[in-house]
Enzyme design. Sequence first.
Site, short mmCIF file in Angstrom:
data_model
loop_
_atom_site.label_atom_id
_atom_site.label_comp_id
_atom_site.label_asym_id
_atom_site.label_seq_id
_atom_site.Cartn_x
_atom_site.Cartn_y
_atom_site.Cartn_z
CB ILE A 97 44.22 48.13 69.30
CG1 ILE A 97 44.26 47.92 67.80
CG2 ILE A 97 43.65 46.88 69.97
CD1 ILE A 97 45.01 46.65 67.37
N GLY A 109 42.22 41.93 71.91
CA GLY A 109 43.16 42.76 71.16
C GLY A 109 43.66 42.06 69.92
CE LYS A 110 46.71 35.52 68.07
NZ LYS A 110 46.64 35.46 66.70
CG ASN A 136 51.32 50.24 76.37
OD1 ASN A 136 51.37 49.13 76.91
ND2 ASN A 136 50.22 50.72 75.83
CE1 TYR A 143 49.77 46.42 67.73
CE2 TYR A 143 50.64 47.80 69.48
CZ TYR A 143 49.58 47.38 68.69
OH TYR A 143 48.33 47.91 68.88
CE LYS A 145 52.12 37.28 70.97
NZ LYS A 145 51.28 36.90 72.09
#
Length: 175
Positions: A97, A109-110, A136, A143, A145
Site C-alpha cells: 500500500i 491509505g485508509k 517504518n 496497522y 490502530k
Amino acid sequence: MDNVKIVDATPNDVAQLQNISIQTFSETFSAVNTPEDMTQYLNESLSLNKLRDELNNKLSQFYFAIHNEEVIGYLKLNTGQAQTDVKDNDALEIERIYVSQAFLGKNIGKLLYEKAVQIARKTGARYIWLGVWEKNSRAISFYKKNGFVEFDQHVFMLGTDRQIDIMMKKDLMND
C-alpha cells in the site's frame, strides 16, 4: 478526501503502475537507504517486466487510487501461492500500500486498506497479513490502530541491505 476512486489496475496499466511504484517507494525510503541499494531495488523489483508478470498473475490484484484522473496511490494483494511468505489459502496478503507523499494524511491509505478488507471478506479469508519494515513507525502505527498484531519477522532485501520486516496479521473471524 473527496473525488478519490479505487479502480482495478490491469496489465495495460503497467507503465502507470511502474511510475507510481517508483515514485512512492522513492518518496518513502530514499532518505533512509543508500542510493545504490535504492537503484538496485527499483531496477530489479519495479521493472516493467516484473510488474507485468505480477499484473498477469491471477492470484495477485492491483488497485489504483485515482484523484482528478491522476494515480495517487496503489494497493497490491496476493492470495494462495502468490503470497510472499505465509501461502495460506485462508489468508490475504497486503503486499503493498503506497500513497504519493502529496496525499499522505488525506485518508488515501485508509481507502486502499478498506478495499483490501472488503476483498478479504468477499473471498472468505480468515485473516489479512503483511510485512512492514521495522523502522517504518508510521505504517506500524496505522496497522496496529486497525487491529493488526505482530506474529513473526522476515528478511526484506533492499539492494544489498538485509532489512527486517515485522509480519503482522488481523483476524477477520472475530472482527
